[in-house]
Scaffold this motif. Structure first.
Motif, mmCIF file in Angstrom:
data_model
loop_
_atom_site.group_PDB
_atom_site.id
_atom_site.type_symbol
_atom_site.label_atom_id
_atom_site.label_comp_id
_atom_site.label_asym_id
_atom_site.label_seq_id
_atom_site.Cartn_x
_atom_site.Cartn_y
_atom_site.Cartn_z
ATOM 1 N N LYS A 1 5.991 11.697 -7.520
ATOM 2 C CA LYS A 1 7.762 12.015 -7.693
ATOM 3 C C LYS A 1 7.881 13.278 -7.222
ATOM 4 N N ILE B 1 -4.281 6.709 -5.990
ATOM 5 C CA ILE B 1 -4.350 6.739 -4.387
ATOM 6 C C ILE B 1 -5.113 5.437 -4.019
ATOM 7 N N GLU B 2 -5.237 4.666 -3.033
ATOM 8 C CA GLU B 2 -6.105 4.174 -2.798
ATOM 9 C C GLU B 2 -6.443 4.592 -1.766
ATOM 10 N N ARG C 1 4.381 11.956 -0.821
ATOM 11 C CA ARG C 1 5.073 11.833 -1.950
ATOM 12 C C ARG C 1 6.352 12.043 -0.494
ATOM 13 N N ARG D 1 -5.900 5.620 1.720
ATOM 14 C CA ARG D 1 -4.555 5.488 3.197
ATOM 15 C C ARG D 1 -5.037 6.857 3.532
ATOM 16 N N TRP E 1 7.275 -5.700 8.080
ATOM 17 C CA TRP E 1 7.037 -4.405 7.022
ATOM 18 C C TRP E 1 6.222 -3.193 8.779
ATOM 19 N N ASP F 1 2.692 6.032 4.382
ATOM 20 C CA ASP F 1 2.039 4.909 3.782
ATOM 21 C C ASP F 1 0.593 5.799 3.880
ATOM 22 N N PRO G 1 3.127 -1.286 1.798
ATOM 23 C CA PRO G 1 3.663 -0.302 1.001
ATOM 24 C C PRO G 1 2.589 0.255 -0.092
ATOM 25 N N ALA G 2 3.118 1.560 0.649
ATOM 26 C CA ALA G 2 2.830 3.140 -0.688
ATOM 27 C C ALA G 2 3.414 3.091 -1.711
ATOM 28 N N ARG G 3 2.734 2.997 -3.088
ATOM 29 C CA ARG G 3 3.659 2.621 -4.292
ATOM 30 C C ARG G 3 3.678 4.396 -4.518
ATOM 31 N N HIS G 4 5.131 5.239 -3.773
ATOM 32 C CA HIS G 4 5.514 6.221 -3.842
ATOM 33 C C HIS G 4 5.685 6.786 -5.323
ATOM 34 N N PHE G 5 4.548 6.871 -6.586
ATOM 35 C CA PHE G 5 4.052 7.293 -7.551
ATOM 36 C C PHE G 5 4.485 9.147 -7.505
#
Length: 142
Positions: A137, A97-98, A56, A101, A4, A60, A131-135
């Motif tokens: 929306k 979000i960390e 969004r 990033r 990745w 990442d 990988p980013a958790r693309h929360f």
């Protein structure tokens, strides 16, 4: 299966950091190819919504880079940017979000080596997070 690689969106000031990236290319310095550059007139003109939009839509990580303090082409733009993104970074951390990033740097047009080094640091930092958790929306999903 390949390893990745993070997707990084870089907002670079036209007068300094973008020119530093260009100079790094002219010097044929190696830096990660997974950085997508958006040239902006000044780091101070970047709306925090641009960063949220990049995250969004699948980035990442985001890298913002401008002129050194006191050397801004628009006099105070980098001071505005520094304040804006310090607040945004703490807001993103509060939302889950960390903070790793989002990266911020000062790079002049003549600092090609610094650009290549910082590009590698940004990619390595985001890669370590995974990988980013693309929360965040998308409008259509809400």
């Amino acid at each position: 299966m390949s390893e990745w690689e993070p997707k990084i969106v870089a907002f670079l000031c036209n007068w300094s950091s973008y020119a530093g990236a260009d100079f790094a290319g002219l010097k044929r310095l190696k830096y990660p190819a997974n950085i997508r550059v958006v040239k902006v007139p000044c780091a101070g003109r970047i709306n925090p919504k641009f960063i949220l939009s990049a995250l969004r839509h699948g980035a990442d990580g985001v890298w913002i880079s401008g002129c050194h303090p006191g050397e801004c082409h628009f006099v105070e733009g980098n001071y505005y940017a520094r304040r804006k993104f310090a607040l945004l970074k703490s807001f993103l951390e509060h939302t889950g979000i960390e903070p790793g990033r989002i990266h911020f740097s000062w790079i002049l047009a003549t600092e090609a080596n610094k650009f290549a080094q910082m590009a590698q640091e940004v990619v390595d930092g985001v890669k370590a997070l995974g990988p980013a958790r693309h929360f965040i929306k998308k409008q259509a999903e809400v």
